[in-house]
Motif scaffolding. Structure first.
Motif, short mmCIF file in Angstrom:
data_model
loop_
_atom_site.label_atom_id
_atom_site.label_comp_id
_atom_site.label_asym_id
_atom_site.label_seq_id
_atom_site.Cartn_x
_atom_site.Cartn_y
_atom_site.Cartn_z
N ARG A 7 -52.60 -8.08 -44.91
CA ARG A 7 -51.54 -7.30 -44.26
C ARG A 7 -52.03 -6.71 -42.94
O ARG A 7 -51.32 -6.74 -41.93
N LEU A 8 -53.24 -6.17 -42.93
CA LEU A 8 -53.78 -5.60 -41.70
C LEU A 8 -53.91 -6.67 -40.62
O LEU A 8 -53.58 -6.43 -39.45
N GLN A 9 -54.38 -7.84 -41.00
CA GLN A 9 -54.56 -8.92 -40.03
C GLN A 9 -53.21 -9.43 -39.52
O GLN A 9 -53.06 -9.70 -38.32
N GLN A 10 -52.23 -9.55 -40.41
CA GLN A 10 -50.90 -10.00 -39.99
C GLN A 10 -50.27 -8.99 -39.03
O GLN A 10 -49.65 -9.37 -38.03
N ASN A 11 -50.41 -7.69 -39.34
CA ASN A 11 -49.86 -6.66 -38.46
C ASN A 11 -50.51 -6.72 -37.08
O ASN A 11 -49.85 -6.58 -36.05
N ALA A 12 -51.82 -6.94 -37.05
CA ALA A 12 -52.52 -7.04 -35.76
C ALA A 12 -52.03 -8.26 -34.99
O ALA A 12 -51.84 -8.19 -33.76
N GLN A 13 -51.84 -9.37 -35.67
CA GLN A 13 -51.35 -10.58 -35.01
C GLN A 13 -49.94 -10.39 -34.48
O GLN A 13 -49.62 -10.83 -33.37
N GLN A 14 -49.09 -9.68 -35.24
CA GLN A 14 -47.72 -9.43 -34.79
C GLN A 14 -47.71 -8.53 -33.55
O GLN A 14 -46.95 -8.77 -32.60
N ARG A 15 -48.55 -7.49 -33.56
CA ARG A 15 -48.61 -6.61 -32.39
C ARG A 15 -49.08 -7.39 -31.16
O ARG A 15 -48.58 -7.19 -30.05
N GLU A 16 -50.03 -8.29 -31.39
CA GLU A 16 -50.53 -9.10 -30.29
C GLU A 16 -49.44 -10.01 -29.73
O GLU A 16 -49.27 -10.13 -28.52
N GLN A 17 -48.69 -10.65 -30.62
CA GLN A 17 -47.61 -11.55 -30.18
C GLN A 17 -46.53 -10.77 -29.44
O GLN A 17 -45.99 -11.24 -28.43
N GLN A 18 -46.19 -9.57 -29.94
CA GLN A 18 -45.16 -8.77 -29.28
C GLN A 18 -45.62 -8.35 -27.89
O GLN A 18 -44.84 -8.29 -26.94
N SER A 19 -46.92 -8.07 -27.76
CA SER A 19 -47.44 -7.67 -26.46
C SER A 19 -47.42 -8.79 -25.46
O SER A 19 -47.39 -8.56 -24.25
N PHE A 20 -47.46 -10.03 -25.94
CA PHE A 20 -47.43 -11.18 -25.05
C PHE A 20 -46.04 -11.43 -24.47
O PHE A 20 -45.88 -12.21 -23.55
N ALA A 21 -45.03 -10.76 -25.04
CA ALA A 21 -43.67 -10.96 -24.55
C ALA A 21 -43.56 -10.49 -23.09
O ALA A 21 -44.24 -9.53 -22.69
N PRO A 22 -42.71 -11.14 -22.28
CA PRO A 22 -42.56 -10.74 -20.88
C PRO A 22 -42.12 -9.29 -20.75
O PRO A 22 -41.33 -8.78 -21.56
N SER A 23 -42.64 -8.59 -19.75
CA SER A 23 -42.28 -7.19 -19.51
C SER A 23 -40.97 -7.12 -18.74
O SER A 23 -40.66 -8.00 -17.92
N ASP A 24 -40.21 -6.09 -19.01
CA ASP A 24 -38.95 -5.87 -18.31
C ASP A 24 -39.26 -5.27 -16.94
O ASP A 24 -39.77 -4.15 -16.85
N PRO A 25 -38.99 -5.97 -15.86
CA PRO A 25 -39.32 -5.43 -14.52
C PRO A 25 -38.51 -4.19 -14.17
O PRO A 25 -38.88 -3.45 -13.25
N ASP A 26 -37.39 -3.94 -14.86
CA ASP A 26 -36.53 -2.80 -14.55
C ASP A 26 -36.78 -1.61 -15.46
O ASP A 26 -36.03 -0.62 -15.43
#
Length: 351
Positions: free
Chosen positions: A85-104
C-alpha cells in the motif's frame, strides 16, 4: 590432560604430532571456509580475485524514513500488504505529479517556494526497504525503538555555528563562512542533518545516485551530488588524527562477501546528526543479488549519543546503460557571489 608415569615418551610425542596435525587441519579448514564464503553465492558478479563486483551505478532512494514514526513503536517490520500500500501510494503521487501543470493556476499563498519543484526534479524512490524478506518501518534497527539515541544535554554541534563561534559571528565575512553546500564542496541538508556523500550515504529528495569503481586495493564511491568521490583504501591503516578529510578517512576490508569500511577524522565543518569530531562510522556493503546491495552503517560518538546506533537500507542497481551526468554545482550559481557582493556593499556604506 595429565601425563602419568606409565605413559611412554613415544606416545607423548605422537600426541604432540597429532595435536599439531589437528591445529593445521583447523587452519586449513578456516582457509577453506574463507574460500567457500567467497564462492558460496555463484549468482553474484565477481572480480578476478573472487570478491563481489560492486561496480556500477546505484540508487538509495526509498520511502522508508531513517527514524521510525511514533505510530509503530518498536514494530520493526511491516506486513507485505502494508508495504505494498505504501509503495502504491508513492507511485500514485508520483504519477499525479507528472501531470501537466495548469499555466493559469494561482501562485502559492503559503510561501512554499519548494512548490517550484515538480516530479521531474525529484527522485525520492517509491520502494520500501526490504532486507532479507523484512519490510522495514525505519532504517534504524538498533536501538529497537528506531530512534537516534541523542545524549541529553549534549553540546549543539551544528557545524557552521561551531565554525562561526571560532571565527566570528558575521556569516558573510568571506566564502569560508558560507556553508559547505553554498560553496559546492559537499551537499549537506541542514533541515535533516544528513549528507548524500556521507558517510553515512543518505537518500535525499533528488540525485540519489552513486557510482562504484573497484580494484584489489581500492574502492571508490562517487556521489552524484555534488560529484564527490570517496577513496576507500583496502588493507590499510588510518591516517593520523590531525589529518582531516571532508568525507573522513576511510579504510576498508573484506569479511567474506561483505565490504566493511571504517571512517574517522571528519573535517571540523562536517557533521552528521549532531555528531562531533570524534565520530566513527562503520559501513557494511553486502551484495545479495546483481541488483541489490544491503548497505548498513553504525554511528559511534559518545559525546553525541548514549550508544552506537545502526541503520540499514538497500542500494538498487540502475538499469544497464544509465549514467551519472556531471553535477556542475557552480554553473549559473549567483547566490554565493551575490551574498558576498552584498556584504562588501554594506561595508562601503558603513564606512
Amino acid at each position: 590432560m595429565m601425563l602419568t608415569n606409565n605413559k611412554k615418551p613415544g606416545m607423548f610425542k605422537a600426541r604432540i604430532v597429532c595435536a599439531a596435525l589437528i591445529a593445521a587441519g583447523a587452519s586449513l579448514a578456516a582457509q577453506a571456509q574463507e574460500t567457500s564464503q567467497l564462492s558460496q553465492s555463484p549468482q553474484l558478479p565477481r572480480t578476478t580475485d573472487g570478491r563481489p563486483d560492486l561496480q556500477g551505478i546505484w540508487t538509495n532512494g526509498t520511502q522508508t524514513p531513517l527514524q521510525r514514526p511514533e505510530r509503530y513503536g518498536e514494530q520493526r517490520a511491516l506486513s507485505a500488504a502494508e508495504a505494498e500500500r505504501l509503495q502504491q501510494n508513492a507511485q500514485q503521487r508520483e504519477q499525479q505529479s507528472f501531470a501537466p501543470s495548469d499555466p493559469d493556476r494561482a501562485p502559492p499563498t503559503d510561501g512554499n517556494t519548494a512548490a517550484a519543484y515538480n516530479t521531474f526534479w525529484l527522485d525520492r524512490g517509491t520502494q520500501v526497504v526490504n532486507i532479507d524478506g523484512e519490510y522495514r518501518t525505519s532504517m534504524i534497527i538498533d536501538p529497537p525503538d528506531g530512534q537516534i539515541p541523542f545524549r541529553e544535554g549534549a553540546p549543539e554541534q551544528n557545524l557552521m555555528e561551531h565554525w562561526r563561534d571560532l571565527h566570528g559571528d558575521d556569516a558573510f565575512l568571506g566564502p569560508e563562512m558560507a556553508t559547505i553546500g553554498e560553496r559546492c564542496l559537499l551537499f549537506y541538508d541542514f533541515r535533516t542533518s544528513n549528507s548524500s556523500a556521507g558517510p553515512p550515504m543518505m537518500p535525499i529528495i533528488y540525485n540519489n545516485n552513486y557510482q562504484i569503481v573497484q580494484t584489489a586495493d581500492y574502492v571508490v564511491i562517487m556521489a552524484e551530488m555534488m560529484h564527490d568521490a570517496r577513496i576507500i583504501r583496502l588493507h590499510g591503516e588510518h591516517l593520523p588524527p590531525a589529518v582531516h578529510k571532508w568525507m573522513g578517512d576511510s579504510v576498508g576490508r573484506w569479511e567474506g562477501d561483505t565490504l566493511v569500511v571504517s571512517t574517522r577524522n571528519m573535517h571540523p565543518q562536517q557533521s552528521h546528526y549532531g555528531s562531533g569530531p570524534g565520530l566513527e562510522v562503520t559501513e557494511r556493503l553486502r551484495m545479495v543479488s546483481p541488483g541489490e546491495i544491503v548497505y548498513s552503517f553504525t554511528m559511534n560518538d559518545p559525546v553525541a549519543y548514549t550508544q552506537p546506533w545502526t541503520a540499514e537500507m538497500v542500494l538498487y542497481a540502475r538499469a544497464e546503460g544509465e549514467q551519472i551526468y556531471e553535477y556542475a554545482c557552480h554553473e549559473g550559481n549567483y547566490a554565493l557571489p551575490g551574498i558576498l557582493a552584498g556584504k562588501r556593499r554594506q561595508e562601503q556604506v558603513q564606512e
